[in-house]
Design an enzyme around this catalytic site. Structure first.
Site, short mmCIF file in Angstrom:
data_model
loop_
_atom_site.label_atom_id
_atom_site.label_comp_id
_atom_site.label_asym_id
_atom_site.label_seq_id
_atom_site.Cartn_x
_atom_site.Cartn_y
_atom_site.Cartn_z
N TYR A 37 54.77 27.25 -30.50
CA TYR A 37 54.01 26.76 -29.35
C TYR A 37 54.95 26.47 -28.19
CZ TYR A 37 50.48 26.19 -33.03
OH TYR A 37 49.62 26.41 -34.08
N VAL A 42 48.69 24.34 -37.12
CA VAL A 42 48.23 22.95 -37.01
C VAL A 42 47.77 22.38 -38.34
CG1 VAL A 42 47.66 23.13 -34.55
CG2 VAL A 42 45.90 23.65 -36.27
N SER A 86 47.78 28.87 -37.90
CA SER A 86 48.46 29.89 -37.07
C SER A 86 49.61 30.59 -37.77
CB SER A 86 48.95 29.27 -35.76
OG SER A 86 47.86 29.06 -34.89
N TYR A 123 39.16 36.14 -37.13
CA TYR A 123 40.20 35.21 -36.70
C TYR A 123 40.05 33.85 -37.40
CZ TYR A 123 42.89 32.07 -33.72
OH TYR A 123 43.76 31.11 -33.27
N LYS A 179 48.94 34.16 -38.30
CA LYS A 179 49.11 35.16 -37.23
C LYS A 179 50.26 36.12 -37.55
CE LYS A 179 47.26 31.96 -33.78
NZ LYS A 179 47.55 31.03 -32.67
#
Length: 312
Positions: A248, A266, A71, A196, A74
């Site tokens: 998160y 992660v 992530s 993605y 992103k």
């Protein structure tokens, strides 16, 4: 930022001290296991890097070992989409903390297929969709962007992780098809998901990540090249979303305890932006209950404490 952050006379000595403190902690956390290719990673690796705005990068531990950025990717996707889409992007994804799990379907249903922010999975899939829709070869465009930022043409995707992501991506597919039903995915769903999963499978080291995102600490200008990557306003916006939504469901606690814009993944990586100073990237695969690296959190928190790095 209150005052000026301290610049230790020997940053690598300080980083090694903090690394040894982290390694001496009682073992806690587990490696991500819902993506099988991540479950096989050596859980005892630990590294940290600091890229200062003068171009120097200081490291300790396993800071040059490539890991799956997951992530953290992103941030790259968002920056590229903002460059391509401008303010139109914010019609399709919002900029609010979600208050729900990063892969929540329920919230997406309530809110008619508009994700709360670009760092939850649904939001990142919308960002991936904008890239697929606006580039003829979106994966190549993203890789070129990342390699240029890091000044490392050899950065690549881990194909085993990529295939594992695709094989175990049913929940992300559910998010994408739900958004498609609301008209918020423009490309073919499978193409958006493919981008993605590919993006999440990029491998970089702590040194690479810290260096590549230095423009966010320097008002949008990449220090080692002098290139303007994003506008000052967009650098501010990316940092703001990292601050509120990048960790998160631990984003509020991280802001409270550390006070830096940050994004975790992660794969065990965490990147934190220190405006006008530099970028910290820490990595260790064991994750806490929120999906954030246990030792990575410790190291960044300790460094911020010792050097007075909070933006507040």
């Amino acid at each position: 930022m209150e005052g000026t952050p301290k610049r230790p006379s020997n940053q690598e000595l300080l980083l090694n001290e903090i690394l040894q403190e982290a390694l001496a902690l009682p073992l806690s956390g587990e490696v991500a296991n819902y993506i099988p290719a991540l479950a096989s990673v050596n859980p005892n690796q630990c590294g940290i890097a600091v890229a200062n705005l003068d171009g120097q990068v200081h490291v300790a531990g396993d800071a040059d070992v490539p890991f799956s950025i997951q992530s953290v990717s992103k941030v790259f996707g968002l920056a590229l989409a903002m460059l391509r889409m401008g303010d139109d992007l914010w019609q399709r994804v919002h900029m609010e903390p979600s208050g729900q799990a990063f892969n929540s379907i329920v919230q997406l249903e309530w809110e008619h297929g508009i994700p709360r922010n670009p760092f939850i999975n649904a939001g990142a899939i919308v960002v991936a969709d904008t890239l697929v829709s606006h580039y003829s070869a979106s994966k190549n465009a993203l890789m070129s962007f990342v390699r240029g930022l890091a000044d490392r043409p050899e950065i690549a995707v881990n194909q085993d992780v990529f295939l594992s992501e695709k094989q175990h991506g049913s929940r992300n597919a559910a998010l994408a098809y739900l958004m498609k039903s609301f008209g918020n995915i423009e490309a073919d769903v499978e193409d958006a998901l493919d981008h993605y999963f590919y993006q999440c499978s990029i491998e970089m080291s702590c040194r690479d990540v810290a260096r590549s995102l230095s423009f966010l600490a320097n008002r949008g200008v990449q220090p080692h090249s002098g290139d303007t990557i994003v506008s000052r306003r967009d650098a501010h916006r990316i940092n703001a979303i990292m601050q509120t939504s990048g960790m998160y469901d631990q984003s509020g606690e991280f802001a409270f305890e550390v006070g830096l814009p940050a994004k975790s993944g992660v794969g065990g990586g965490i990147v934190a932006i220190v405006p006008n100073y530099g970028v910290i990237c820490a990595w260790s695969p064991r994750l806490n209950q929120y999906g954030n690296s246990c030792m990575g959190m410790y190291m960044i928190t300790r460094l911020a404490e010792k050097l007075g790095l909070s933006v507040y």
